[in-house]
Enzyme design. Sequence first.
Site, PDB file in Angstrom:
ATOM      1  N   ASP A 292       0.863  -1.170   0.000  1.00  0.00           N
ATOM      2  CA  ASP A 292       0.000   0.000   0.000  1.00  0.00           C
ATOM      3  C   ASP A 292       0.905   1.227   0.000  1.00  0.00           C
ATOM      4  O   ASP A 292       2.102   1.141   0.274  1.00  0.00           O
ATOM      5  CB  ASP A 292      -0.931  -0.024   1.216  1.00  0.00           C
ATOM      6  CG  ASP A 292      -2.205   0.778   0.998  1.00  0.00           C
ATOM      7  OD1 ASP A 292      -2.219   1.654   0.100  1.00  0.00           O
ATOM      8  OD2 ASP A 292      -3.195   0.543   1.722  1.00  0.00           O
ATOM      9  N   TRP A 293       0.340   2.360  -0.294  1.00  0.00           N
ATOM     10  CA  TRP A 293       1.130   3.575  -0.504  1.00  0.00           C
ATOM     11  C   TRP A 293       1.771   4.038   0.809  1.00  0.00           C
ATOM     12  O   TRP A 293       1.089   4.433   1.740  1.00  0.00           O
ATOM     13  CB  TRP A 293       0.246   4.642  -1.106  1.00  0.00           C
ATOM     14  CG  TRP A 293       0.194   4.621  -2.606  1.00  0.00           C
ATOM     15  CD1 TRP A 293       0.401   5.689  -3.432  1.00  0.00           C
ATOM     16  CD2 TRP A 293      -0.067   3.511  -3.477  1.00  0.00           C
ATOM     17  NE1 TRP A 293       0.283   5.298  -4.756  1.00  0.00           N
ATOM     18  CE2 TRP A 293       0.000   3.970  -4.813  1.00  0.00           C
ATOM     19  CE3 TRP A 293      -0.340   2.161  -3.267  1.00  0.00           C
ATOM     20  CZ2 TRP A 293      -0.195   3.148  -5.919  1.00  0.00           C
ATOM     21  CZ3 TRP A 293      -0.540   1.323  -4.366  1.00  0.00           C
ATOM     22  CH2 TRP A 293      -0.460   1.818  -5.665  1.00  0.00           C
TER      23      TRP A 293
END
Length: 872
Positions: A292-293
Site C-alpha cells: 500500500d502507498w
Amino acid sequence: MHLQHVALWLAATVPAAARASCTNNGQLTKRVPATSDPYYPSPWMDPEADGWEDAYAKAKDFVSQLTLLEKVNLTTGVGWAAEQCVGQTGSIPRLGLRSMCMQDSPLGIRGTDYNSVFPSGQTAAATFDRNLLNRRGYAMGIEAKGKGVTVLLGPVAGPLGRMPEGGRNWEGFSPDPVLTGISIAETIKGVQDAGVVACAKHFVGNEQEHFRQVGEAKGYGYNISETLSSNIDDKTMHELYLWPFQDAVRAGVGSVMCSYQQVNNSYACQNSKLLNDLLKNELGFQGFVMSDWQAQHTGAASAVAGLDMTMPGDTEFNTGISFWGANLTLGVLNGTVPAWRLDDMAMRIMAAYFKAGLTIKQDPINFSFWTRDTYGPIHWAANKDVQQINWHVDVRQDHGNLIREIAAKGTVLLKNNGSLPLKKPKFLVVVGDDAGGNPLGPNGCNDRGCDNGTVGIGWGSGTANYPYLVTPDAALQAQAIKDGTRYESVLSNYANTQTRALVSQANATAVIFVNADSGEGYINVDGNEGDRKNLTLWKNGDDLVKNVASVCPNTIVVIHSPGPVLITDWYNNPNITAILWAGFPGQESGNSITDVLYGKVNPSARTPFSWGATRESFGTDVLYEPNNGNGAPQQDFSEGVFIDYRHFDKANASLIYEFGFGLSYTTFEYSNIQVQKSSSGAYNPTTGTTGPAPTFGNYSTNLTDYVFPSDEFPYVYQYIYPYLNTSDAKNASADPFYGQPAEDFLPPQATNGSAQPLLRSSGKSVPGGNRQLFDVLYTITADIKNTGSLAGDEVPQLYLSLGGPDDPKVVLRDFARIRIDPGQTSQFRAKLTRRDLSNWDPAVQDWVVSNATKTVYVGRSSRLLDLSAQLL
C-alpha cells in the site's frame, strides 16, 4: 537521487519472544504481546502452476533479457506524483515496455473523467448474483484498460467487515467470508478477462481506519509511534480473514496489496508469516505483492519477507528517497538481497502482466491523476516537461445500463406492508437531503469527502469522479410526470414545518431518503475519521423519519449507507409501510431506486450483513483511542470467527434483520431437499519439495556500470531511479554499518535459494491450496416454487452446521439467484467441498474434517432455514 540510509537492514519480523498464550483451538483468550513467527525463504514461482504456465514462460523469456537495473525498475515505484498515475513503476524502454500504471479504485477509475461510477462492492454483493459480479468486474476492467491502466487497485476483501463502523467496509463485500470469497473471485475474473491486472487488497486484517498510519493518527492528535496491530490467531485467520484471499488466488489474481497495519506486531508489508508462509507457500500465490502507498518500512528485510513491488516508491511522499530503487540495486550487488529474490520479483510482476493478456506493446496512458487540464507537466511533482497529459477518453460504453441493473438488483426490501410496488400514486412526496444533489455538484467534495445531497459512494481512494449522478428526486419526479402523479419534494432533513404540511395532506405517499456515510481515514467528515463514530443515521435522519411517520400513514424509507444503521426506534411503526436499503448505488442511483419502487425490478437482493438492535449488540467495535501508551495500539480479535450473524447466533440474540434476509413482491415455497454424497477418496496432504530458486540472466559487479548516466538523460527532481549516485559502495549506501554480513541482520534462511519442502496444506502446482480441498463431497438440491402472481428472482442459500462445540451455529457455504415465473418450480443446486466441511487445525497445520455430526440447511436467510438434512 542522493541515497540515504533508510533502514535497509531492519529485520522483517518481531523477535519470537513472549509468544501469545492460546487456548480454545488457538483463539486468543487474553491480551498478551502477540508475535508473528518468521518464515523464510520467500517462495519463488512454480513454472508448472495451473493457469500460469504460459505466463511463466513469457515472463521467463522477458526477464532473462533484463539487466539488474531494469529488474529493479520493475519493482520500484517512481515516486508520488512523479508521473501520470497514482502509482507507476519504472519502464524498460530498451525492450519497449512502458511504465506500468497502478490506479484506483475498486468501483471506478479514480481521478479521471469520462469514466463510470459503479455500485460499491457491498451493494454488488447484495445481489447474490455471480454473473452480475463478474460483469461488473469486466466493465470496470474495460474502462481501466481504455485509460491505459495496467493494474486496477481492487477488489477488496480487507476490510472484511469485522466492525460495522469500519470506514471502508463498503469497498469490500460482506463480513461473511464465503460471500466475499465468491464476490472477489468473480470480480477478479471479470477484470482480468478485460486485459487488466486485478489487485486483491488489503492483505490482511485491515479492519479499521483509526491508527492505520502514524502520520495520519498524529494529524488527528493521537500520540502513537507505530501503527495498530491486528492480533489474529491462526484458526481465525484461516477460517475467516484468509478465506476470501484463498478464493482470489484460486481465481488467478495477478497482484495482492499488503496493508498498512501490523498483524501480530509485525508490519503487514514485511510480515514473512503472512507473505511468505500463508500467501505464497500455503496458498501458492504466483503473482506479485504490492505495498500500500507508504506501507513499506524496510528495504532488504521487506524484500526477503515477500514484498515484490513498492508503491509509490518513496519512503514518504515527495522525498525522492526510497527503500528500494538504488538501495535495492546495491543490496543485490553486495549480496544482501539474493539475485534469485530480485529475479522472482520481476518474474511475478511480468507473469501477472502476461496472464492478464497484456503484451509488451501497450496503449499509452491517456490521463493524469493529478489534474483534469489537457496540458500540464508529465512529471507533476517536479513541474517538469509540460505537454498534453489528458486526452479525455470516454471509456463508459453502455455501462450506465449495467450500473442501473446492479444497483436495482442490489437494493434490499427489508419491510413491505403492501405499499410497494407503487402504482401511479395520486400524490407523491419525496423528503430528505439524501434525495437531492450536492449544491457543489456530484464531484464538488474532494474524493467525495462530505455528506451533501444523496450518497452514491463513500469517500476516499475507493471513489471515482461521477460523469453524472441521477438523484432520487430527479428520477422519481420524471416517473411521476409520466404517470400524471402530483409530485413535490422537500430536499432537507430540517424543514419540519414544510415537510409535515405536505405529508399530512390527503392521498400522500411519502418516500424519505436518509443516509449514513464513511470512508478512508485521511478525510474527516463531521468527526468521522474514516470510521463511523456511531451507527445512527446522519443529519437528523431518525427524527425526520419519526416526524413524517407520525402524520403520514403511508411512509416509505430508503436508506443509503455503508452498512447497518440503528432503526430500532422506528422500524416497527405501522405508518412505516416499507423500508429499503439501497447501499451505495453509484451514478444511476435515482433510476435504480425508481425501478424497484415501481416494480420494474422485483426486489430480490439480500442484506450482506446483519442489522442489530443496538451498537453494543454487534459485539465488536472500532478501537477509537490508543491503548498501548504511545506504542502500537493493540486490537485483539478475541471473538475469533464470531462476527456478524455468527456472533448473534452464538449469543442467541435477537436481530432486526438477519444476514441474507430480503423480501420480494412475490412469494416462494421451499421443498424436497436431497443430498447426494460423492466418492472423492481420502484427503492426502501435499508432500515433496520445490525446485531450487532459479536465476535469469547475468549482471556486472562493477559499480561504475550502475552510476546515474547524467550524459544520457537529465535527472528529474524527486523521481526514483535504480541508479547509484557514486561508484563507492559505502558512500552510495550512506550506511555506517555497510559491509556487515547479511546473516548478521537478516533472519535465518532468508537468503537460502535451495529446494524447499512443500506444506501439507499447500497445492503442488495448484494455486489456492491443496487441490483436494476443493473436491466436491456433497451435492444438495431443493425445489423452489413461485407461489405468487409475479415473476421474480429468489436467492436460496445453503448453510452448514459444522457440529463442533466451538463452531458457529451455521455458516454460509453456497447460494444462487434463480429467476422463477409464477406457478413454476425450479431446482436449487449447491455443492459442498472438503474445505467447506473442514476446520483449520493449528496443531496439524491443515484443514481437517471433524467427526462431529454435520447438518445442511437450505433457506431464505441465516435464520429462515426452511429445509435441513444430516450429512452421512
